[in-house]
Motif scaffolding. Structure first.
Motif, short mmCIF file in Angstrom:
data_model
loop_
_atom_site.label_atom_id
_atom_site.label_comp_id
_atom_site.label_asym_id
_atom_site.label_seq_id
_atom_site.Cartn_x
_atom_site.Cartn_y
_atom_site.Cartn_z
N SER A 260 10.89 52.47 -51.44
CA SER A 260 10.02 53.10 -50.46
C SER A 260 8.72 52.36 -50.43
O SER A 260 8.44 51.51 -51.27
N ALA A 261 7.85 52.73 -49.45
CA ALA A 261 6.60 52.00 -49.27
C ALA A 261 5.61 52.23 -50.40
O ALA A 261 4.57 51.61 -50.44
N VAL A 262 5.93 53.16 -51.34
CA VAL A 262 5.02 53.35 -52.47
C VAL A 262 5.11 52.18 -53.44
O VAL A 262 4.22 51.97 -54.26
N ASP A 263 6.19 51.43 -53.40
CA ASP A 263 6.31 50.22 -54.21
C ASP A 263 5.43 49.15 -53.60
O ASP A 263 5.54 48.83 -52.41
N GLN A 264 4.56 48.55 -54.43
CA GLN A 264 3.59 47.61 -53.89
C GLN A 264 3.22 46.58 -54.95
O GLN A 264 3.26 46.85 -56.15
N ILE A 265 2.86 45.39 -54.49
CA ILE A 265 2.31 44.37 -55.37
C ILE A 265 1.01 43.89 -54.72
O ILE A 265 0.91 43.86 -53.48
N ALA A 266 0.01 43.57 -55.53
CA ALA A 266 -1.30 43.23 -54.99
C ALA A 266 -1.87 42.02 -55.72
O ALA A 266 -1.64 41.83 -56.93
N PHE A 267 -2.63 41.21 -54.97
CA PHE A 267 -3.25 40.01 -55.52
C PHE A 267 -4.72 39.98 -55.09
O PHE A 267 -5.00 39.85 -53.89
N GLU B 157 -8.16 41.59 -51.07
CA GLU B 157 -6.94 41.85 -51.83
C GLU B 157 -5.74 41.81 -50.91
O GLU B 157 -5.71 42.51 -49.89
N VAL B 158 -4.78 41.00 -51.27
CA VAL B 158 -3.51 40.94 -50.54
C VAL B 158 -2.60 42.02 -51.11
O VAL B 158 -2.26 42.00 -52.30
N ARG B 159 -2.22 42.98 -50.25
CA ARG B 159 -1.33 44.05 -50.68
C ARG B 159 -0.04 44.00 -49.86
O ARG B 159 -0.08 43.97 -48.63
N ILE B 160 1.07 44.01 -50.56
CA ILE B 160 2.38 43.91 -49.92
C ILE B 160 3.21 45.10 -50.34
O ILE B 160 3.39 45.37 -51.54
N ASP B 161 3.74 45.84 -49.37
CA ASP B 161 4.56 47.01 -49.62
C ASP B 161 6.04 46.68 -49.52
O ASP B 161 6.46 45.85 -48.70
N VAL C 186 4.53 36.16 -56.38
CA VAL C 186 3.70 35.72 -57.50
C VAL C 186 3.54 34.20 -57.49
O VAL C 186 2.44 33.66 -57.67
N LEU C 187 4.63 33.50 -57.27
CA LEU C 187 4.58 32.03 -57.25
C LEU C 187 3.73 31.52 -56.09
O LEU C 187 2.97 30.56 -56.23
N VAL C 188 3.84 32.17 -54.93
CA VAL C 188 3.02 31.78 -53.78
C VAL C 188 1.55 32.05 -54.07
O VAL C 188 0.68 31.21 -53.79
N ALA C 189 1.24 33.21 -54.62
CA ALA C 189 -0.16 33.55 -54.93
C ALA C 189 -0.76 32.53 -55.89
O ALA C 189 -1.92 32.14 -55.74
N GLN C 190 0.02 32.09 -56.86
CA GLN C 190 -0.50 31.09 -57.80
C GLN C 190 -0.73 29.75 -57.11
O GLN C 190 -1.72 29.06 -57.38
N THR D 271 -9.71 27.83 -48.88
CA THR D 271 -9.31 27.78 -50.28
C THR D 271 -9.71 29.08 -50.98
O THR D 271 -10.84 29.55 -50.83
N VAL D 272 -8.77 29.66 -51.71
CA VAL D 272 -9.01 30.94 -52.39
C VAL D 272 -8.60 30.83 -53.85
O VAL D 272 -7.89 29.91 -54.25
N ARG D 273 -9.06 31.81 -54.64
CA ARG D 273 -8.76 31.80 -56.08
C ARG D 273 -8.48 33.22 -56.55
O ARG D 273 -9.19 34.17 -56.19
N LEU D 274 -7.44 33.39 -57.36
CA LEU D 274 -7.15 34.67 -57.96
C LEU D 274 -8.27 35.08 -58.91
O LEU D 274 -8.80 34.25 -59.64
N THR D 275 -8.59 36.37 -58.91
CA THR D 275 -9.68 36.85 -59.76
C THR D 275 -9.19 37.69 -60.93
O THR D 275 -10.00 38.23 -61.70
N SER D 276 -7.88 37.84 -61.08
CA SER D 276 -7.34 38.55 -62.24
C SER D 276 -5.98 37.96 -62.57
O SER D 276 -5.42 37.19 -61.80
N ALA D 277 -5.47 38.35 -63.71
CA ALA D 277 -4.19 37.83 -64.16
C ALA D 277 -3.07 38.26 -63.20
O ALA D 277 -3.14 39.32 -62.58
#
Length: 222
Positions: A4-11, A146-150, A167-171, A190-196
């Motif tokens: 469901s849309a409650v599953d999410q990953i964020a960068f 923040e990039v949020r993907i549901d 995850v690989l694309v974000a890196q 150009t962007v940079r991740l700010t957390s692990a």
């Protein structure tokens, strides 16, 4: 099982260089200026733009490990079409199209500073500046988003593969291999991740290799 849309990953990202995600429109007054996307008055990166960046780089990653990844737009048969969806634009295709298993949300840019920059168009034949082709555009000089993907459905294996690819694309974005928005060839976006990362890179790579060959061919019901 179905998600469901409650599953999410964020960068979470911060800008390293100026960013221009354009509306395709210009201001009505001179100097005519290409405007950036805004949501509620704030600069933003549209979900559509993010989806394009992530899809294109995911294709590259899969090809780099020897997996067929949408050799033609909307092929309807590859893993990328399975995850990101496709339309039935090709009249020779038996596919009726499949919606994306992922939703990319618009990303508001916080602490944003917007300025205008003027550029001269480059003559593709000489490599020099083209006379009388000065153009101006808005850019976001610094800020965070923040990039949020549901998850919009599909099997657990499909979601695990999607997360690993994302995850690989974000890196790759954070490492500067690919940029966001326009003007990336002149150093913008150009962007940079700010957390692990939410998933370790080695784990993501192993997941892609383990799952990519086990998913059913598209079309499938999302």
């Amino acid at each position: 099982s179905e998600g469901s849309a409650v599953d999410q990953i964020a960068f979470p990202f911060e800008l390293v260089s100026a960013l221009h995600v354009g509306t395709g429109q210009t201001t009505e007054q001179k100097p005519y200026t290409a405007t950036v996307v805004r949501r509620g008055g704030s600069p933003a990166v549209s979900g559509r733009s993010l989806r394009g960046v992530f899809r294109s780089r995911a294709e590259f990653i899969l090809r780099s490990v020897g997996v067929d990844a949408c050799a033609m737009v909307n092929c309807g048969r590859c893993v990328i079409c399975l995850l990101f969806g496709h339309s039935a634009d090709d009249p020779t295709s038996a596919s009726v199209g499949v919606r994306s298993a992922l939703r990319f949300r618009d990303a508001l840019i916080t602490d944003a500073q917007v300025s205008r920059r003027s550029h001269v168009a480059i003559d593709r034949f000489t490599g020099g500046a083209t006379d009388k082709l000065l153009f101006t555009e808005e850019v976001v000089d610094h800020g965070r988003f923040e990039v949020r993907i549901d998850r919009l459905g599909g099997t657990d294996d499909r979601w695990e593969l999607a997360k690993a690819l994302l995850v690989l694309v974000a890196q790759d974005l954070s490492d500067g291999y690919v940029g966001v928005g326009g003007g990336t060839t002149r150093g913008q976006g150009t962007v940079r991740l700010t957390s692990a990362q939410p998933v370790e890179l080695a784990e993501a790579q192993a997941t892609v290799r383990a799952l990519v060959g086990n998913l059913p061919a598209s079309p499938v019901e999302a």
